[in-house]
Design a protein around this motif. Structure first.
Motif, mmCIF file in Angstrom:
data_model
loop_
_atom_site.group_PDB
_atom_site.id
_atom_site.type_symbol
_atom_site.label_atom_id
_atom_site.label_comp_id
_atom_site.label_asym_id
_atom_site.label_seq_id
_atom_site.Cartn_x
_atom_site.Cartn_y
_atom_site.Cartn_z
ATOM 1 N N ARG A 125 -23.593 -16.739 -49.012
ATOM 2 C CA ARG A 125 -23.040 -16.221 -47.762
ATOM 3 C C ARG A 125 -21.652 -15.612 -47.983
ATOM 4 N NH1 ARG A 125 -25.720 -17.403 -43.450
ATOM 5 N NH2 ARG A 125 -26.571 -19.347 -44.284
ATOM 6 N N ARG A 126 -20.993 -16.007 -49.076
ATOM 7 C CA ARG A 126 -19.642 -15.508 -49.364
ATOM 8 C C ARG A 126 -19.650 -14.365 -50.379
ATOM 9 N NH1 ARG A 126 -18.670 -21.116 -49.573
ATOM 10 N NH2 ARG A 126 -18.431 -21.034 -51.843
ATOM 11 N N GLU A 181 -24.780 -21.365 -49.266
ATOM 12 C CA GLU A 181 -23.423 -21.213 -48.738
ATOM 13 C C GLU A 181 -22.605 -20.292 -49.643
ATOM 14 O OE1 GLU A 181 -20.682 -21.147 -46.142
ATOM 15 O OE2 GLU A 181 -22.551 -22.230 -45.750
#
Length: 696
Positions: A7-8, A4
């Motif tokens: 993903r950023r 996660e």
């Protein structure tokens, strides 16, 4: 959890022609993201990313600098790259390891020669990109013309996400065509830029904005059926659907979203940051990296996953005065911790990672570990070069290498004292580690130390660093062109090595064809041996001999390029044959064949683009013709004439001084290496026998 976070992450580069505003834009990004508390200006020599003394003095970027900042919920790793053609290797290695990039264009000059070069480099690595048309406040700024040039010259599909409100002195902001909101910027002060204000679209801009949005929707309709259906049914298209479609098409390199602004006036940078986060890829959005199994050369995909075995590429080496050798690393998979022992898979050596650093230009923060998708610097590895693969296992696959252009210009450097001579050797090796396009060698005939690079400015910076940064006293000769040799016809050649001494002898015999390739064709070696007249175990020795022979041509001992060699026949002896014997036979065959293959001297030809007011055009073209140049294209851009010509590099030394004289200082030029071309016989005679020609 780590996926996660990946993903950023946005790993982006800022690339453009020289003086398009890359460093200025990066400074604004650092200010608006809160990384810097004040803005550093390039013209003041205070830009954060231009930290080298040579960069601050000249107001240009020489070496790519890395930093990290945060916008919205994303971590953005930025690499600010040079624009000058002499430092194109910095762009090449940056694009090799980046996930996306922002291409800057000047709103006045549009698509310039180096813009095309960096665009081709981005195409080579299939890097998704955004376009930012900068300097909208300059006299002659024309957003629509630049968008047209991106489409025509760069053969791409630009998608206007904004419509500028005014231009030149009247440039106030832009209309966001996705949200259909106007953004203007309040007047700020030098230290405190004005804030972005969202307003309704004015009545006089409404029609133009609606027409531009129709073009936007029509372009996106070809990529998304839902938008297509809603557009045909005349239904409103939600902004989120438009954004997701723009992102998908950008990641596939089907479109290039285009924004505009004026970085120097602090306008448009926030919208650029929004688009970087919204449309450019994370490490999870790009295809897996390509690697090759060491034994079989089998192609393997390396997925961006922190749970897989560690794999990373050293894409830049820098000598730091305080911490020693810094290795910039892109982590492709796995997790790396400070203190880990790794293998340099490319060189087969064992290394230890002492420290992991997050770089902010030449400042640094220590990290405990780095994950897949991260760009960090490490301290510890000793024997490492640009493009080397690091991994935990020595049998790990090797990541695809970075290729760099050949050097085209050289100078002789002579240290003044014996102690300087000893230190110079160490310094030159350090600089070659840092810069793959810089080469140093010893001339066997004269005993001189020769340094070679990509252009006059490149060598000027290198020499400046040797004298000032490393404090070595030396004298430097005049620049020399890196000539090559080629051939013009196919020949059949034969070479034999047959020596008998007391015990075991040496025997090798080869028959080969040598033929010319097109310019830029490189070197090709093929075998067409039938019936086992030469066992395949000797092929590497033959190829080594061929390559060795190509390092010195028959005309003037320059390297021979663009040649194909085909091994046709030969013979061997069961006892006396060896790799060395076949290498010797191949060298003999090549020397004989190259001398009969109509050798020709080759020189680097530059693609030169000159911008000049109309009244000086005749004098400039006449001067180019006198320098063996050839004008290939002319066009008008605003009130300037743009002359594109091809000129031998040997004729371009000190050209800037002559151009200033011819145009009263009003013309400027840029150039890049085009290819190697044949030198006319009269000129070749002067190059090979300068003393004879001078005496006559």
């Amino acid at each position: 959890m780590q996926l996660e976070a990946m993903r950023r992450v946005r790993n982006i580069g800022i690339i453009a022609h020289i003086d398009a505003g890359k460093t200025t834009t990066t400074e604004r990004i650092l200010y608006f993201t809160g990384k810097n508390y004040k803005i550093g200006e390039v013209h003041d020599g205070a830009a954060t990313m231009d930290w080298m003394v040579q960069e601050q003095e000249r107001g240009i970027t020489i070496t790519s600098a890395a930093t990290k900042c945060r916008w919205l919920d994303a971590d953005i790793n930025i690499i600010d790259t040079p624009g000058h053609v002499d430092f194109t290797a910095e762009v090449e290695r940056s694009l090799r390891i980046l996930d996306g990039c922002v291409v800057l264009f000047c709103a006045v000059a549009g698509v310039q020669p180096q813009s095309e070069t960096v665009w081709r480099q981005a195409n080579k690595y299939a890097v998704p990109r955004l376009a930012f048309v900068n300097k909208m406040d300059r006299v002659g700024a024309n957003f629509a013309r630049v968008v047209g040039q991106i489409k025509e010259r760069l053969n791409s599909t630009p998608l206007m996400l904004v419509l500028p409100i005014g231009a030149e002195d009247n440039y106030a902001g832009h209309i966001d065509l996705v949200e259909m909101i106007a953004y203007t910027w309040e007047a700020g002060e030098k230290e405190v830029p004005g804030t972005r204000v969202a307003t309704e679209i004015s009545a006089d801009m409404r029609t133009a904005a609606e027409e531009a949005r129709v073009v936007l929707l029509e372009t996106l309709a070809s990529f998304n059926d839902e938008i297509f259906d809603k557009y045909l049914a005349n239904e409103p298209v939600p902004a989120e659907l438009i954004k997701s479609t723009i992102r998908e098409a950008t990641l596939k390199n089907l479109i290039v979203p285009v924004l505009c602004g004026s970085s120097f006036r602090n306008k448009g940078v926030q919208a650029l940051l929004d688009s970087i986060v919204g449309y450019l890829p994370s490490p999870l959005d790009i295809p897996p990296a390509i690697a090759f199994q060491q034994d079989t050369d089998e192609q393997i995909e390396v997925a961006a996953d922190p749970t897989l075995p560690f794999s990373g590429m050293a894409f830049k080496i820098a000598a730091h005065p305080h911490v020693g050798k810094l290795t910039y690393l892109r982590v492709y998979s796995g997790t790396l911790k400070a203190g880990d022992q790794v293998y340099n898979v490319t060189r087969g050596t064992k290394e230890r990672i002492g420290r992991i650093l997050q770089m902010h230009a030449n400042q640094r923060i220590d990290l405990e570990e780095a994950y897949a998708g991260d760009i960090v610097a490490v301290i510890g590895p000793k024997r490492i070069g640009t493009g080397d693969t690091l991994a935990f296992s020595k049998d790990s696959p090797v990541l695809e290498k970075i290729t760099f252009p050949e050097t085209v210009i050289s100078v002789a450097i002579e240290p003044k004292t014996k102690s300087d001579l000893t230190r110079l050797s160490t310094v030159l090796h350090t600089l070659m580690d840092e810069d793959p396009t810089f080469k140093a060698s010893m001339d066997q005939d004269t005993g001189e130390t020769i340094i070679a690079g990509m252009g006059e400015l490149h060598l000027e910076i290198i020499v400046d660093r040797i004298l000032r940064e490393f404090n070595i006293q030396a004298t430097v000769g005049a620049p020399q062109v890196a000539y090559k040799e080629g051939i013009r016809r196919l020949v059949n050649t034969e070479g034999k090595c047959a020596k008998q001494t007391g015990g075991r002898g040496q025997y090798g015999h080869v028959v080969m064809d040598i033929e010319p390739l097109e310019r830029g064709g490189g070197f090709v070696f093929e075998t067409k041996i039938k019936g086992g007249t030469i066992p395949s175990v000797y092929f590497p020795g033959i190829e080594t001999g061929v390559r060795d022979a190509l390092t010195e041509g028959p005309m003037a001992k320059y390297p021979v390029i663009d040649v194909k060699v085909t091994l046709l026949d030969g013979s061997y002896h069961e006892v006396d044959s060896s790799l060395i014997a076949f290498r010797t036979a191949a060298i003999e065959a090549m020397r004989d064949g190259l001398a009969r293959a109509m050798p020709v001297l080759l020189e680097p030809t530059m693609r030169v683009e000159i911008e000049t007011p109309d009244q000086y055009m005749g004098d400039i073209i006449g001067h180019i013709n006198s320098r063996r140049g050839k004008v290939v294209n002319m066009e008008m851009r605003a009130d300037l004439r743009i002359i594109e010509c091809h000129v031998p590099l040997a004729e371009m030394f000190n050209y800037s001084t002559h151009l200033r004289t011819l145009s009263q200082g009003r013309a400027c030029y840029s150039m890049e290496v085009l290819h190697y071309t044949e030198v006319p016989e009269s000129v070749a005679l002067k190059i090979m026998h300068p003393t004879k020609v001078n005496k006559k």
